[in-house]
Design an enzyme around this catalytic site. Structure first.
Site, PDB file in Angstrom:
ATOM      1  N   ASP A 172       0.342   6.163  18.840  1.00  0.00           N
ATOM      2  CA  ASP A 172       1.581   5.451  18.492  1.00  0.00           C
ATOM      3  C   ASP A 172       2.496   6.357  17.678  1.00  0.00           C
ATOM      4  OD1 ASP A 172       3.015   2.719  18.277  1.00  0.00           O
ATOM      5  OD2 ASP A 172       3.044   3.493  16.235  1.00  0.00           O
ATOM      6  N   TYR A 174       9.448   8.664  12.410  1.00  0.00           N
ATOM      7  CA  TYR A 174       8.336   9.204  11.614  1.00  0.00           C
ATOM      8  C   TYR A 174       8.530  10.691  11.320  1.00  0.00           C
ATOM      9  CZ  TYR A 174       6.171   4.765  12.956  1.00  0.00           C
ATOM     10  OH  TYR A 174       5.919   3.425  13.171  1.00  0.00           O
ATOM     11  N   HIS A 229      12.551  -0.303  17.725  1.00  0.00           N
ATOM     12  CA  HIS A 229      11.730  -0.282  16.509  1.00  0.00           C
ATOM     13  C   HIS A 229      11.971  -1.508  15.610  1.00  0.00           C
ATOM     14  CE1 HIS A 229       9.608   2.920  13.818  1.00  0.00           C
ATOM     15  NE2 HIS A 229       9.206   1.717  13.495  1.00  0.00           N
ATOM     16  N   LYS A 258       9.357   4.986  19.703  1.00  0.00           N
ATOM     17  CA  LYS A 258      10.265   3.881  19.360  1.00  0.00           C
ATOM     18  C   LYS A 258      11.686   4.380  19.126  1.00  0.00           C
ATOM     19  CE  LYS A 258       6.274   2.037  16.936  1.00  0.00           C
ATOM     20  NZ  LYS A 258       5.695   3.096  16.115  1.00  0.00           N
TER      21      LYS A 258
HETATM   22  P1  NDP Z   1      -2.654   1.254   8.039  1.00  0.00           P
HETATM   23  O1  NDP Z   1      -2.863  -0.176   7.759  1.00  0.00           O
HETATM   24  O2  NDP Z   1      -3.131   1.834   9.321  1.00  0.00           O
HETATM   25  O3  NDP Z   1      -3.250   2.053   6.815  1.00  0.00           O
HETATM   26  C1  NDP Z   1      -3.171   3.429   6.682  1.00  0.00           C
HETATM   27  C2  NDP Z   1      -3.879   3.799   5.383  1.00  0.00           C
HETATM   28  O4  NDP Z   1      -5.273   3.483   5.505  1.00  0.00           O
HETATM   29  C3  NDP Z   1      -3.806   5.261   5.031  1.00  0.00           C
HETATM   30  O5  NDP Z   1      -3.740   5.357   3.621  1.00  0.00           O
HETATM   31  C4  NDP Z   1      -5.140   5.819   5.519  1.00  0.00           C
HETATM   32  O6  NDP Z   1      -5.501   6.956   4.784  1.00  0.00           O
HETATM   33  C5  NDP Z   1      -6.056   4.654   5.214  1.00  0.00           C
HETATM   34  N1  NDP Z   1      -7.229   4.601   6.113  1.00  0.00           N
HETATM   35  C6  NDP Z   1      -7.298   4.849   7.442  1.00  0.00           C
HETATM   36  N2  NDP Z   1      -8.543   4.654   7.905  1.00  0.00           N
HETATM   37  C7  NDP Z   1      -9.295   4.287   6.844  1.00  0.00           C
HETATM   38  C8  NDP Z   1     -10.658   3.948   6.686  1.00  0.00           C
HETATM   39  N3  NDP Z   1     -11.496   3.962   7.724  1.00  0.00           N
HETATM   40  N4  NDP Z   1     -11.088   3.611   5.442  1.00  0.00           N
HETATM   41  C9  NDP Z   1     -10.236   3.598   4.389  1.00  0.00           C
HETATM   42  N5  NDP Z   1      -8.934   3.903   4.475  1.00  0.00           N
HETATM   43  C10 NDP Z   1      -8.457   4.238   5.703  1.00  0.00           C
HETATM   44  O7  NDP Z   1      -1.099   1.522   7.832  1.00  0.00           O
HETATM   45  P2  NDP Z   1       0.196   1.859   8.646  1.00  0.00           P
HETATM   46  O8  NDP Z   1       1.285   1.127   7.983  1.00  0.00           O
HETATM   47  O9  NDP Z   1       0.303   3.309   8.794  1.00  0.00           O
HETATM   48  O10 NDP Z   1       0.014   1.189  10.091  1.00  0.00           O
HETATM   49  C11 NDP Z   1      -0.607   1.815  11.176  1.00  0.00           C
HETATM   50  C12 NDP Z   1       0.410   2.324  12.205  1.00  0.00           C
HETATM   51  O11 NDP Z   1       1.178   1.264  12.729  1.00  0.00           O
HETATM   52  C13 NDP Z   1       1.468   3.270  11.625  1.00  0.00           C
HETATM   53  O12 NDP Z   1       0.970   4.537  11.311  1.00  0.00           O
HETATM   54  C14 NDP Z   1       2.493   3.240  12.739  1.00  0.00           C
HETATM   55  O13 NDP Z   1       2.067   4.035  13.829  1.00  0.00           O
HETATM   56  C15 NDP Z   1       2.489   1.741  13.086  1.00  0.00           C
HETATM   57  N6  NDP Z   1       3.489   0.975  12.309  1.00  0.00           N
HETATM   58  C16 NDP Z   1       4.568   0.474  12.983  1.00  0.00           C
HETATM   59  C17 NDP Z   1       5.549  -0.227  12.314  1.00  0.00           C
HETATM   60  C18 NDP Z   1       6.700  -0.753  13.055  1.00  0.00           C
HETATM   61  O14 NDP Z   1       7.711  -1.105  12.420  1.00  0.00           O
HETATM   62  N7  NDP Z   1       6.629  -0.857  14.358  1.00  0.00           N
HETATM   63  C19 NDP Z   1       5.466  -0.457  10.871  1.00  0.00           C
HETATM   64  C20 NDP Z   1       4.266   0.051  10.260  1.00  0.00           C
HETATM   65  C21 NDP Z   1       3.319   0.727  10.970  1.00  0.00           C
HETATM   66  P3  NDP Z   1      -5.892   8.385   5.471  1.00  0.00           P
HETATM   67  O15 NDP Z   1      -4.769   8.779   6.379  1.00  0.00           O
HETATM   68  O16 NDP Z   1      -6.041   9.276   4.300  1.00  0.00           O
HETATM   69  O17 NDP Z   1      -7.189   8.144   6.186  1.00  0.00           O
HETATM   70  C1  1BO Z   2      10.249   1.211   7.927  1.00  0.00           C
HETATM   71  C2  1BO Z   2       8.946   1.719   8.405  1.00  0.00           C
HETATM   72  C3  1BO Z   2       8.737   1.626   9.839  1.00  0.00           C
HETATM   73  C4  1BO Z   2       7.404   2.086  10.205  1.00  0.00           C
HETATM   74  O1  1BO Z   2       7.227   1.935  11.584  1.00  0.00           O
END
Ligand code: NDP
Ligand code: 1BO
Length: 316
Positions: free
Chosen positions: A43, A48, A110, A77
């Protein structure tokens, strides 16, 4: 890996790798590690700021692991600053160029909010937005349909769309989005929206499934609840000899949504992928059901205007 099926019969793996906040130095390692352990769904998004690095890592990993392009489903997106009909295809072509791809598997609008064309960074005041009259979402959507017609994308959809926004769009087009990517986790279960999407054959992707704890502080509330530290989730994890993250990811998969946990840590990337191997039972699901508190980590407040132009992004 479990797959979900689009209206046309095409499939996509339920677990994908998220890349928001994955910094440029680490995102390539993450994509390479993910493809190495078996992820076939990544994704991405122009916003980003790391699509060039993702593209280089895809190219290298396809060769390293002898993976065919068509076996990996790549999402990107359209950012809020390219909603004008004439800006959609150029934005998509920039993303394809950065990702070193001929086509995307899925392209999403997005957010249902339009910025001034080409705006860099966050809007400062209302003059940095285009109103829904200046950039009607149906015109953006028609450009997305054109992108699909031209073969630049296989599937098109939206993100952060409420049921109301989907229903509005439905009155204006015969071609409904194929995907809605939304925040979903035990604290924000969104059953009604999920049912609406199911009834309309719109697949749903769960974002921020682990609680997005690496978000910038400016996007965090004081004392926000932690999903990974939740007692119920931790007890279920112990019961299945799994980790809390694996419970959260598998819960999303068992609700028939896609889920895209972000990590740049190769061990956690593998751990997240392996969540497919645990099986939650009815008791687990009923305990997790009771955790819903309608809590959003991403409130969308940052995209609300002082005037009435954009208020209450999620129509709540
Ligand atoms: P997540 O809920 O996926 O959380 C990410 C965090 O969790 C990071 O700090 C990561 O740290 C930690 N993490 C990952 N795996 C583990 C594990 N097994 N145990 C403990 N901690 C863990 O957050 P996101 O908000 O990033 O959501 C995921 C994805 O969704 C985004 O990256 C993006 O691609 C998408 N997204 C889309 C949005 C939209 O508007 N369409 C908005 C928000 C997200 P580390 O990297 O150090 O492992
Ligand atoms: C504003 C944040 C969006 C992540 O997809």
């Amino acid at each position: 890996m479990k797959t979900l099926t689009y209206r046309d019969g095409d499939t996509i793996d339920a677990i994908g790798l998220g890349t928001w906040k994955s910094d440029s130095e680490k995102v390539g390692i993450a994509v390479n590690a993910a493809l190495g352990v078996g992820y076939r769904h990544i994704d991405c998004a122009a916003a980003y700021g790391n699509e060039e690095e993702v593209g280089s890592a895809l190219k290298k990993s396809f060769v390293e692991y002898s993976i065919e392009r068509e076996d990996v489903k790549i999402t990107s997106k359209l950012w809020n600053n390219a909603h004008k009909h004439e800006d959609v295809l150029p934005a998509l072509k920039n993303t394809l160029n950065d990702l070193l791809l001929e086509y995307l598997d899925l392209y999403l609008i997005h957010w249902p909010v339009a910025f001034r064309p080409g705006l860099k960074g966050s809007p400062k005041d209302d003059t940095d937005y285009l109103s829904p009259k200046q950039a009607p979402i149906i015109e953006t959507w028609e450009a997305m349909l054109e992108a699909k017609k031209q073969g630049l994308v296989k599937h098109i959809g939206v993100s952060n769309f409420s049921q109301k926004k989907l229903a509005d769009l439905k009155t204006k087009t015969d071609h409904l989005p194929e995907m809605n990517q939304i925040e979903l986790h035990p604290y924000l279960q969104q059953d009604e929206l999920l049912n609406y999407c199911r009834d309309n054959q719109i697949l749903v992707t769960a974002y921020s499934p682990l609680g997005s704890r690496d978000r910038p502080d400016s996007l965090k509330a004081d004392n926000e609840p932690s999903l990974l530290d939740n007692k119920v989730i931790n007890t279920i994890a112990v019961k299945h000899d799994a980790t809390p993250a694996q419970v959260l990811i598998k819960w999303a998969v068992e609700r028939d949504t896609l889920v895209i946990p972000k990590s740049t840590n190769p061990e956690r990337i593998e751990e997240n992928f392996n969540s497919i191997n645990i099986e939650l039972d009815e008791e687990d699901h009923s305990k997790i059901k009771s955790l819903d508190k309608h809590y959003r980590y991403l409130t969308g407040n940052g995209f609300e205007t002082e005037s009435e132009m954009y208020r209450n992004v999620f129509d709540e």
